[in-house]
Design a protein around this motif. Structure first.
Motif, mmCIF file in Angstrom:
data_model
loop_
_atom_site.group_PDB
_atom_site.id
_atom_site.type_symbol
_atom_site.label_atom_id
_atom_site.label_comp_id
_atom_site.label_asym_id
_atom_site.label_seq_id
_atom_site.Cartn_x
_atom_site.Cartn_y
_atom_site.Cartn_z
ATOM 1 N N VAL A 125 6.995 9.043 -10.987
ATOM 2 C CA VAL A 125 6.683 7.808 -10.690
ATOM 3 C C VAL A 125 5.609 7.624 -9.253
ATOM 4 N N ILE A 126 4.514 6.908 -9.666
ATOM 5 C CA ILE A 126 3.671 6.720 -8.387
ATOM 6 C C ILE A 126 3.890 5.496 -7.937
ATOM 7 N N THR A 127 4.278 5.140 -6.666
ATOM 8 C CA THR A 127 4.708 4.003 -6.110
ATOM 9 C C THR A 127 4.272 3.744 -4.653
ATOM 10 N N GLY A 128 4.634 2.657 -4.035
ATOM 11 C CA GLY A 128 4.595 2.496 -2.793
ATOM 12 C C GLY A 128 3.987 0.775 -2.588
ATOM 13 N N GLY A 129 4.140 0.420 -1.620
ATOM 14 C CA GLY A 129 3.791 -1.066 -1.090
ATOM 15 C C GLY A 129 2.700 -1.422 -1.920
ATOM 16 N N PRO A 130 2.080 -2.880 -1.635
ATOM 17 C CA PRO A 130 0.875 -3.265 -2.191
ATOM 18 C C PRO A 130 -0.278 -2.564 -1.623
ATOM 19 N N SER A 131 -1.156 -2.281 -2.417
ATOM 20 C CA SER A 131 -2.688 -1.695 -1.851
ATOM 21 C C SER A 131 -2.358 -0.441 -1.312
ATOM 22 N N THR A 132 -1.656 0.562 -2.106
ATOM 23 C CA THR A 132 -1.464 1.940 -1.482
ATOM 24 C C THR A 132 -2.414 2.780 -2.380
ATOM 25 N N LEU A 190 3.043 6.800 -2.109
ATOM 26 C CA LEU A 190 1.654 6.719 -1.475
ATOM 27 C C LEU A 190 1.907 6.031 -0.236
ATOM 28 N N ASP A 191 1.341 6.673 0.940
ATOM 29 C CA ASP A 191 1.151 5.984 2.250
ATOM 30 C C ASP A 191 0.131 4.856 1.985
ATOM 31 N N LYS A 192 0.456 3.897 2.804
ATOM 32 C CA LYS A 192 -0.389 2.578 2.853
ATOM 33 C C LYS A 192 -1.798 2.610 3.184
ATOM 34 N N LEU A 193 -2.549 2.012 2.669
ATOM 35 C CA LEU A 193 -3.842 1.670 2.716
ATOM 36 C C LEU A 193 -4.086 0.431 3.519
ATOM 37 N N PRO A 194 -5.364 0.128 3.852
ATOM 38 C CA PRO A 194 -5.427 -1.346 4.322
ATOM 39 C C PRO A 194 -5.289 -2.276 3.049
ATOM 40 N N LEU A 195 -4.561 -3.366 3.385
ATOM 41 C CA LEU A 195 -4.435 -4.410 2.483
ATOM 42 C C LEU A 195 -5.692 -5.088 2.005
ATOM 43 N N ILE A 196 -5.949 -5.169 0.838
ATOM 44 C CA ILE A 196 -7.139 -5.589 0.034
ATOM 45 C C ILE A 196 -6.508 -6.586 -1.134
ATOM 46 N N ASN A 197 -6.538 -8.138 -0.707
ATOM 47 C CA ASN A 197 -6.014 -8.838 -1.716
ATOM 48 C C ASN A 197 -7.009 -9.154 -2.908
ATOM 49 N N THR A 249 -0.088 -8.568 5.375
ATOM 50 C CA THR A 249 0.133 -7.340 6.069
ATOM 51 C C THR A 249 1.346 -7.138 6.305
ATOM 52 N N ASN A 250 2.156 -8.198 6.875
ATOM 53 C CA ASN A 250 3.682 -8.075 7.005
ATOM 54 C C ASN A 250 4.395 -7.863 5.753
ATOM 55 N N ASP A 251 4.095 -8.491 4.722
ATOM 56 C CA ASP A 251 4.748 -8.648 3.454
ATOM 57 C C ASP A 251 4.448 -7.079 2.976
ATOM 58 N N GLN A 252 3.166 -6.531 2.988
ATOM 59 C CA GLN A 252 3.138 -5.042 2.701
ATOM 60 C C GLN A 252 3.864 -4.252 3.155
ATOM 61 N N ASN A 253 3.962 -4.341 4.537
ATOM 62 C CA ASN A 253 4.997 -3.285 5.241
ATOM 63 C C ASN A 253 6.385 -3.460 4.939
ATOM 64 N N GLN A 254 6.695 -4.836 4.836
ATOM 65 C CA GLN A 254 8.074 -4.721 4.116
ATOM 66 C C GLN A 254 8.518 -4.386 2.993
#
Length: 183
Positions: free
Chosen positions: A13-20, A125-132, A140-145
């Protein structure tokens, strides 16, 4: 996935929050000849947009949206040969993290399939800067949560979890493939 028997799989599984960078890694793995899957939240949005619904309309009914995505994920995982090495762009446990993020009551179907999931290895995957974009509307708060909830869910399961650092895309994919070889 309908039976109560847990089937050993060779799926990663490749996973992580949004924009990773999940989709970038999946696309690169596909280019290298590996079997991969698609992310179902985006696919569900695209399917419903073709039918005339807006992203805002889709996301307004959180439960219906999550069930639609979960149903697609369950169907997909049920169709994959357990012996094949496949890289999944998210997996069923991601749904649990999103249910928690949205503060939704956990549906019986999710409880049932969570008892039967099995993966060879999880790559967070560790987070990258959020790009919507049209489908990704989180802050960004949602991304972290979301990222933290996904990490908690997978680390609570019995599968090996590997945290993939921020690296150039090619190096991230190499990191993942080297981790598979080390297994």
């Amino acid at each position: 996935m309908k039976s109560n028997k847990i089937i050993e799989t060779n799926w990663c599984v490749i996973t992580g929050g949004p924009s990773t960078g999940k989709t970038t890694c999946i696309d690169m793995l596909t280019e290298r000849g590996y079997k991969t899957t698609i992310e179902h939240a985006r696919h569900y949005i695209d399917t419903m947009r073709v039918k005339g619904q807006t992203v805002e309309e889709l996301r307004s009914n959180k439960r219906e949206f999550q069930l639609g995505v979960l149903d697609m994920q369950i169907e997909q995982e049920a169709s994959i040969n357990p012996n094949d090495l496949v890289f999944l762009d998210r997996a069923i446990p991601d749904a649990l993290a999103y249910y928690r993020f949205l503060k939704l009551e956990i549906d019986e179907i999710l409880k049932e399939v969570m008892r039967n999931v099995n993966y060879r290895k999880i790559f967070i995957l560790d987070k990258l800067p959020l790009i919507n974009d049209y489908a990704r509307l989180e802050s960004t708060n949602d991304q972290n949560q979301i990222h933290n909830l996904i990490t908690e869910v997978y680390e609570s399961l019995s599968f090996p979890v590997v945290h993939v650092p921020v690296l150039p895309p090619t190096e991230r994919v190499d990191f993942i493939l080297n981790s598979i070889k080390d297994n």
